[in-house]
Design an enzyme around this catalytic site. Structure first.
Site, PDB file in Angstrom:
ATOM      1  CD  GLU A 154      -1.937   5.243  13.143  1.00 11.20           C
ATOM      2  OE1 GLU A 154      -2.390   4.567  12.222  1.00 11.20           O
ATOM      3  OE2 GLU A 154      -2.068   5.445  14.114  1.00 11.20           O
ATOM      4  CB  SER A 189      -6.234  -0.790   8.347  1.00  6.80           C
ATOM      5  OG  SER A 189      -6.366  -0.528   6.942  1.00  6.80           O
ATOM      6  CG  HIS A 237      -2.667   3.556   8.633  1.00  4.69           C
ATOM      7  ND1 HIS A 237      -3.365   3.820   9.724  1.00  4.69           N
ATOM      8  CD2 HIS A 237      -3.489   3.101   7.449  1.00  4.69           C
ATOM      9  CE1 HIS A 237      -4.824   3.396   9.512  1.00  4.69           C
ATOM     10  NE2 HIS A 237      -4.874   3.208   8.308  1.00  4.69           N
ATOM     11  CG  ASN A 270      -8.084   1.531  11.410  1.00  2.00           C
ATOM     12  OD1 ASN A 270      -8.881   2.253  10.961  1.00  2.00           O
ATOM     13  ND2 ASN A 270      -7.126   1.304  10.527  1.00  2.00           N
TER      14      ASN A 270
HETATM   15  N1  LIG Z   1      -9.965   1.701   2.273  1.00  3.01           N
HETATM   16  C1  LIG Z   1      -9.332   2.599   3.119  1.00  3.01           C
HETATM   17  O1  LIG Z   1     -10.336   3.476   3.813  1.00  3.01           O
HETATM   18  C2  LIG Z   1      -8.194   2.331   3.684  1.00  3.01           C
HETATM   19  C3  LIG Z   1      -7.281   3.268   4.590  1.00  3.01           C
HETATM   20  C4  LIG Z   1      -6.256   2.897   5.158  1.00  3.01           C
HETATM   21  C5  LIG Z   1      -5.443   1.721   4.869  1.00  3.01           C
HETATM   22  N2  LIG Z   1      -6.180   0.956   4.205  1.00  3.01           N
HETATM   23  C6  LIG Z   1      -5.370  -0.422   3.720  1.00  3.01           C
HETATM   24  O2  LIG Z   1      -4.746  -0.277   2.502  1.00  3.01           O
HETATM   25  C7  LIG Z   1      -4.750  -1.554   2.044  1.00  3.01           C
HETATM   26  C8  LIG Z   1      -5.718  -1.752   0.370  1.00  3.01           C
HETATM   27  O3  LIG Z   1      -6.945  -1.176   0.808  1.00  3.01           O
HETATM   28  P1  LIG Z   1      -7.848  -0.860  -0.168  1.00  3.01           P
HETATM   29  O4  LIG Z   1      -9.034  -0.012   0.108  1.00  3.01           O
HETATM   30  O5  LIG Z   1      -6.835   0.001  -1.302  1.00  3.01           O
HETATM   31  O6  LIG Z   1      -8.269  -2.023  -1.079  1.00  3.01           O
HETATM   32  P2  LIG Z   1      -8.983  -2.325  -2.469  1.00  3.01           P
HETATM   33  O7  LIG Z   1      -9.854  -3.423  -2.468  1.00  3.01           O
HETATM   34  O8  LIG Z   1      -9.502  -1.119  -3.005  1.00  3.01           O
HETATM   35  O9  LIG Z   1      -7.617  -2.713  -3.323  1.00  3.01           O
HETATM   36  C9  LIG Z   1      -6.625  -3.734  -2.928  1.00  3.01           C
HETATM   37  C10 LIG Z   1      -5.919  -3.971  -4.217  1.00  3.01           C
HETATM   38  O10 LIG Z   1      -4.958  -4.904  -3.996  1.00  3.01           O
HETATM   39  C11 LIG Z   1      -4.711  -5.829  -5.171  1.00  3.01           C
HETATM   40  N3  LIG Z   1      -4.078  -7.054  -4.994  1.00  3.01           N
HETATM   41  C12 LIG Z   1      -4.500  -8.108  -4.256  1.00  3.01           C
HETATM   42  N4  LIG Z   1      -3.431  -9.004  -4.059  1.00  3.01           N
HETATM   43  C13 LIG Z   1      -2.194  -8.158  -4.603  1.00  3.01           C
HETATM   44  C14 LIG Z   1      -1.035  -8.689  -4.744  1.00  3.01           C
HETATM   45  N5  LIG Z   1      -0.433  -9.928  -4.340  1.00  3.01           N
HETATM   46  N6  LIG Z   1      -0.303  -7.896  -5.540  1.00  3.01           N
HETATM   47  C15 LIG Z   1      -0.391  -6.820  -5.946  1.00  3.01           C
HETATM   48  N7  LIG Z   1      -1.782  -6.252  -5.749  1.00  3.01           N
HETATM   49  C16 LIG Z   1      -2.595  -7.169  -5.096  1.00  3.01           C
HETATM   50  C17 LIG Z   1      -6.327  -6.096  -5.331  1.00  3.01           C
HETATM   51  O11 LIG Z   1      -6.195  -6.594  -6.801  1.00  3.01           O
HETATM   52  C18 LIG Z   1      -6.977  -4.598  -5.502  1.00  3.01           C
HETATM   53  O12 LIG Z   1      -6.843  -4.158  -6.376  1.00  3.01           O
HETATM   54  C19 LIG Z   1      -5.286  -2.728   3.010  1.00  3.01           C
HETATM   55  O13 LIG Z   1      -4.332  -3.198   3.736  1.00  3.01           O
HETATM   56  C20 LIG Z   1      -6.301  -1.640   3.818  1.00  3.01           C
HETATM   57  O14 LIG Z   1      -6.396  -2.186   5.165  1.00  3.01           O
HETATM   58  C21 LIG Z   1      -7.435   1.052   3.442  1.00  3.01           C
END
Ligand SMILES: NC(=O)c1ccc[n+]([C@@H]2O[C@H](COP(=O)([O-])OP(=O)(O)OC[C@H]3O[C@@H](n4cnc5c(N)ncnc54)[C@H](O)[C@@H]3O)[C@@H](O)[C@H]2O)c1
Length: 285
Positions: A155, A122, A143, A193
């Site tokens: 993005e 993000s 993204h 963001n």
């Molecule tokens: N939630 C949102 O609205 C959103 C939107 C755009 C981008 N993002 C980005 O996407 C990414 C994930 O966010 P999310 O909301 O899915 O988080 P989340 O907490 O729902 O999921 C993250 C997952 O990553 C796993 N994980 C941690 N370390 C790991 C590793 N070494 N190998 C494999 N898996 C691993 C965790 O166990 C978890 O299941 C982040 O970088 C976040 O900033 C999130």
């Protein structure tokens, strides 16, 4: 760089909110998918979320194939080596630079040399993540927006070393998933963001300082500015931990105008992360 026409299998790192959404849209577009998380239970939770989402879309007649056919293309894995067969990888693990750099160093080892490695970060630096590999020119930001199966936009974030051919690949790949793209330079928070996080934090501060109750803050922003969700409901939807991580990165890089709201921190410390834990600013079933 592997051409788009040579992509059969997409690797997804992380089976959380974003990872399972990306796995779902890739499988819906016809790719074989390997979705990897660190624990089998997290993989299972991600696969269950995909089953639920496909069933909902099928119920609305929004799938061209039956859900089982799409689902059969997705393999869950807790083993890093399962990603060796990927022709392109999208990483969607936690928003932590050290974790992402470790993951990219591992991906560099485990995947073929010409495989494009994308991150769904993000706010974090694509250039820094890329420098954990020996193939910085093949690393890019892709993204996706949340929820991935519903939101149309992606993005494309261009790192210092990202090759032009990889930028073209990223646009084409996302468009092949049925998305529309825009491009941002590798600067903290990119377009979305950088603008969204201060908006959410200001909504939380307004709530904490008693400007209005939570419903009226959200209603005011929905009706007043024609957005689908107000800041508090959107924060719950994104995940308060994700909001806090993103805000802290922006704060460190861009200064005090990006300071995270205190109440976001307190709720994260309490484990109330929003929809995914059943409680954030609102409560969920
Ligand atoms: N939630 C949102 O609205 C959103 C939107 C755009 C981008 N993002 C980005 O996407 C990414 C994930 O966010 P999310 O909301 O899915 O988080 P989340 O907490 O729902 O999921 C993250 C997952 O990553 C796993 N994980 C941690 N370390 C790991 C590793 N070494 N190998 C494999 N898996 C691993 C965790 O166990 C978890 O299941 C982040 O970088 C976040 O900033 C999130």
């Amino acid at each position: 760089m592997r051409e788009l026409s040579d992509i059969d299998t997409v690797g997804v790192v992380g089976a959380g909110t974003m990872g399972n959404g990306i796995a779902q849209v890739a499988a819906t577009a016809g790719y074989e998918v390997v979705m990897r998380d660190i624990e089998p239970a997290y993989v299972e939770r991600g696969l269950d979320a995909i089953d639920d989402s496909l069933a909902r879309l099928d119920g609305k007649d929004r799938l061209d194939e039956d859900p089982e056919t799409i689902r059969d293309r997705i393999e869950g894995a807790a083993d890093l080596d399962a990603l060796a067969e990927a022709d392109a990888v999208v990483e969607a693990a936690v928003e932590d630079l050290d974790v992402k750099r470790d993951i990219f160093a591992d991906l560099d080892e485990v995947t073929d040399d010409d495989v494009v490695l994308a991150t769904n970060t993000s706010t974090l630096s694509i250039t820094s993540i890329a420098s954990a590999t020996e193939r910085a020119s093949d690393v890019i930001g892709l993204h996706f927006m949340n929820p991935v199966p519903i939101m149309d936009g992606v993005e494309v974030v261009v790192g210092e070393r990202t090759a032009d051919s990889v930028v073209d690949f990223a646009h084409d790949f996302a468009e092949g998933l049925g998305k529309e793209t825009w491009e941002a330079d590798d600067k903290p928070g990119f377009v979305t963001n950088r603008i969204l996080m201060p908006w959410i934090n200001e909504g939380v501060r307004a709530y904490d300082e008693g400007v209005a109750d939570r419903e009226d803050i959200d209603r005011g922003m929905r009706l007043g500015t024609n957005v689908p969700m107000g800041p508090l409901e959107l924060a719950d939807h994104i995940g308060l931990d994700v909001v806090l991580d993103a805000s802290e990165t922006l704060h460190a890089e861009l200064g005090d105008r990006y300071k995270p709201a205190y109440l976001v921190k307190r709720k994260v410390e309490a484990g109330d992360l929003g929809k995914k834990t059943g409680k954030g600013f609102y409560e969920y079933e």
